[in-house]
Scaffold this motif. Structure first.
Motif, PDB file in Angstrom:
ATOM      1  N   ALA A   1      -8.353  -3.310   8.579  1.00 23.48           N
ATOM      2  CA  ALA A   1      -9.435  -3.858   7.752  1.00 23.48           C
ATOM      3  C   ALA A   1     -10.344  -2.753   7.203  1.00 23.48           C
ATOM      4  O   ALA A   1     -11.120  -2.973   6.277  1.00 23.48           O
ATOM      5  CB  ALA A   1     -10.250  -4.847   8.572  1.00 23.48           C
ATOM      6  N   ASP A   2     -10.247  -1.548   7.795  1.00 23.41           N
ATOM      7  CA  ASP A   2     -11.088  -0.444   7.312  1.00 23.41           C
ATOM      8  C   ASP A   2     -10.531   0.177   6.025  1.00 23.41           C
ATOM      9  O   ASP A   2     -11.173   1.021   5.414  1.00 23.41           O
ATOM     10  CB  ASP A   2     -11.191   0.642   8.387  1.00 23.41           C
ATOM     11  N   MET A   3      -9.352  -0.244   5.617  1.00 24.08           N
ATOM     12  CA  MET A   3      -8.770   0.326   4.395  1.00 24.08           C
ATOM     13  C   MET A   3      -9.132  -0.551   3.193  1.00 24.08           C
ATOM     14  O   MET A   3      -9.054  -1.771   3.270  1.00 24.08           O
ATOM     15  CB  MET A   3      -7.247   0.425   4.502  1.00 24.08           C
ATOM     16  N   SER A   4      -9.523   0.080   2.097  1.00 19.84           N
ATOM     17  CA  SER A   4      -9.770  -0.675   0.865  1.00 19.84           C
ATOM     18  C   SER A   4      -8.684  -0.295  -0.139  1.00 19.84           C
ATOM     19  O   SER A   4      -7.993   0.713   0.037  1.00 19.84           O
ATOM     20  CB  SER A   4     -11.157  -0.372   0.309  1.00 19.84           C
TER      21      SER A   4
ATOM     22  N   TRP B   1       6.846  -3.068   1.004  1.00 18.62           N
ATOM     23  CA  TRP B   1       7.159  -1.648   1.271  1.00 18.62           C
ATOM     24  C   TRP B   1       5.882  -0.848   1.348  1.00 18.62           C
ATOM     25  O   TRP B   1       4.911  -1.156   0.648  1.00 18.62           O
ATOM     26  CB  TRP B   1       8.025  -1.187   0.098  1.00 18.62           C
ATOM     27  N   GLN B   2       5.880   0.189   2.209  1.00 24.17           N
ATOM     28  CA  GLN B   2       4.750   1.126   2.135  1.00 24.17           C
ATOM     29  C   GLN B   2       5.203   2.557   2.309  1.00 24.17           C
ATOM     30  O   GLN B   2       6.165   2.854   3.026  1.00 24.17           O
ATOM     31  CB  GLN B   2       3.645   0.787   3.140  1.00 24.17           C
TER      32      GLN B   2
ATOM     33  N   LEU C   1      -4.331   7.063   4.092  1.00 22.45           N
ATOM     34  CA  LEU C   1      -3.865   6.893   2.709  1.00 22.45           C
ATOM     35  C   LEU C   1      -2.457   6.284   2.667  1.00 22.45           C
ATOM     36  O   LEU C   1      -1.539   6.788   3.308  1.00 22.45           O
ATOM     37  CB  LEU C   1      -3.860   8.265   2.014  1.00 22.45           C
ATOM     38  N   ARG C   2      -2.333   5.189   1.926  1.00 25.09           N
ATOM     39  CA  ARG C   2      -1.019   4.524   1.790  1.00 25.09           C
ATOM     40  C   ARG C   2      -0.803   4.069   0.356  1.00 25.09           C
ATOM     41  O   ARG C   2      -1.758   3.764  -0.352  1.00 25.09           O
ATOM     42  CB  ARG C   2      -0.915   3.244   2.640  1.00 25.09           C
TER      43      ARG C   2
ATOM     44  N   ARG D   1      -0.310  -1.134  -4.760  1.00 23.84           N
ATOM     45  CA  ARG D   1      -1.658  -0.938  -4.216  1.00 23.84           C
ATOM     46  C   ARG D   1      -1.815   0.483  -3.689  1.00 23.84           C
ATOM     47  O   ARG D   1      -0.894   1.046  -3.106  1.00 23.84           O
ATOM     48  CB  ARG D   1      -1.928  -1.915  -3.085  1.00 23.84           C
ATOM     49  N   TRP D   2      -3.007   0.967  -3.887  1.00 20.05           N
ATOM     50  CA  TRP D   2      -3.388   2.262  -3.358  1.00 20.05           C
ATOM     51  C   TRP D   2      -4.453   1.995  -2.311  1.00 20.05           C
ATOM     52  O   TRP D   2      -5.508   1.439  -2.637  1.00 20.05           O
ATOM     53  CB  TRP D   2      -3.941   3.113  -4.503  1.00 20.05           C
ATOM     54  N   TYR D   3      -4.157   2.288  -1.060  1.00 16.52           N
ATOM     55  CA  TYR D   3      -5.073   2.021   0.060  1.00 16.52           C
ATOM     56  C   TYR D   3      -5.658   3.325   0.593  1.00 16.52           C
ATOM     57  O   TYR D   3      -4.910   4.298   0.741  1.00 16.52           O
ATOM     58  CB  TYR D   3      -4.311   1.412   1.235  1.00 16.52           C
TER      59      TYR D   3
END
Ligand code: FES
Ligand SMILES: [Fe+2]
Length: 330
Positions: free
Chosen positions: A131-134, A230-231, A238-239, A257-259
């Motif tokens: 949840a800390d990733m935007s 996929w990631q 960073l993902r 998506r860029w996380y």
């Protein structure tokens, strides 16, 4: 398309309160909408009365009204009113609209594509994306089957060619392995891990996957979860994530998506995420240009293609896909 799976088909924010969304996914016209409580509904976009697209109708007090003869349907697809018969008339069960089970989480919408089951399997999302990733998302349409788009994300041989001036810089044309392992391989969840070992060609032969350390001391470079998630695990904070939403046999909607979790300041975070997404798009367009030309448009075990050792992950993907097709598509 493999049946009896949960597929990501849209992002949650595409289905706006008070609006009907008509879209094509899984080779079928669908209508999605929310009732007064915001509960999502996904129905076949075809009125059971005389076949009109329900997405051309309107929402009346949290129910969908067909534009042709005004029949109304609730979020479960039950027909609640046939105006021509009068509001007191009972509605026969045969007027039930076809619905698909939905699930919403992480800003994505999944639908269950398969046989009705009393208990559906749980929906999977990468636990490592906390949840800390935007994130920021970019949507892009590819004129190819989703299996080809997925294969491309498991293909490490193309990196120094397709992406020679971006992520494939450095002329690492020699492909050791790659190493593929199943983190989970059950009837309910098939999650693949992949480690990349591309290097500059120094004249030594590439190492086979079996010659590599079978317990790599680092997290996988890539992860793929059947049927369409996929990631790329760039670093702990960073993902890059892709959901491959099947439109039909020849078209796919890519959700990129860029996380990140290194920046938390609200506005700055959005700007950085947006730039990250833009970088994603530039790289993805390099792939798209090439992958859309592949024939046939759908991958398979017996396409007659000549593969090499570095295509290992593509072969693993095709085998599992074939196995799941045989198990579920009869
Ligand atoms: S076609 Fe929908 S109400 Fe008649
Ligand atoms: Fe690529």
């Amino acid at each position: 398309m493999i049946r009896n799976q949960w597929y990501i088909i849209l992002e949650s924010n595409e289905v706006k309160p008070g609006k009907l969304l008509g879209t094509t996914r899984m080779g079928e016209k669908l209508v999605l909408w929310r009732d007064l409580d915001g509960k999502l509904s996904c129905m076949k976009d075809q009125c059971p009365h005389r076949g009109v697209a329900l997405s051309c109708g309107k929402l009346i007090e949290g129910q969908i009204q067909c534009p042709f003869h005004g029949f109304q349907f609730n979020s479960a697809g039950n027909c609640t009113l046939i105006p021509a018969n009068g509001k007191k008339a009972a509605v026969p069960k045969a007027f039930q609209a076809a619905t698909y089970p939905t699930y919403e989480d992480q800003g994505f919408i999944w639908i269950w594509w398969g046989e009705p089951r009393e208990k559906l399997p749980p929906v999977y999302f990468f636990e490592s994306i906390g949840a800390d990733m935007s994130y920021a998302t970019i949507k892009d349409h590819w004129a190819t089957h989703y299996s080809r788009a997925i294969e491309n994300q498991l293909d490490v041989v193309h990196l120094p060619f397709v992406h020679h001036n971006t992520i494939g810089r450095g002329n690492r044309t020699l492909v050791d392995g790659p190493l593929v392992q199943w983190e989970c391989e059950t009837p309910e969840l098939n999650l693949m891990n992949l480690w990349v070992y591309n290097r500059v060609d120094d004249g030594t032969p590439p190492r086979k996957a079996s010659q590599l350390n079978q317990q790599p001391p680092r997290v996988p470079s890539l992860q793929f979860c059947f049927p369409n998630l996929w990631q790329n695990w760039i670093s702990p904070d960073l993902r890059v994530l892709v959901a491959f939403a099947p439109i039909d046999e020849e078209n796919t909607m890519m959700y990129l998506r860029w996380y990140q979790s290194f920046l938390h300041t609200p506005v700055l975070r959005q700007i950085v995420n947006w730039f990250g997404s833009l970088a994603n798009l530039i790289i993805e367009r390099q792939d798209k240009r090439v992958v859309q030309t592949q024939q046939p448009k759908r991958s398979g075990l017996h396409t007659g293609e000549q593969l090499i050792a570095g295509d290992g992950p593509v072969i693993v993907y095709r085998r599992k896909r074939e196995e799941l097709l045989q198990q579920n598509n009869g």
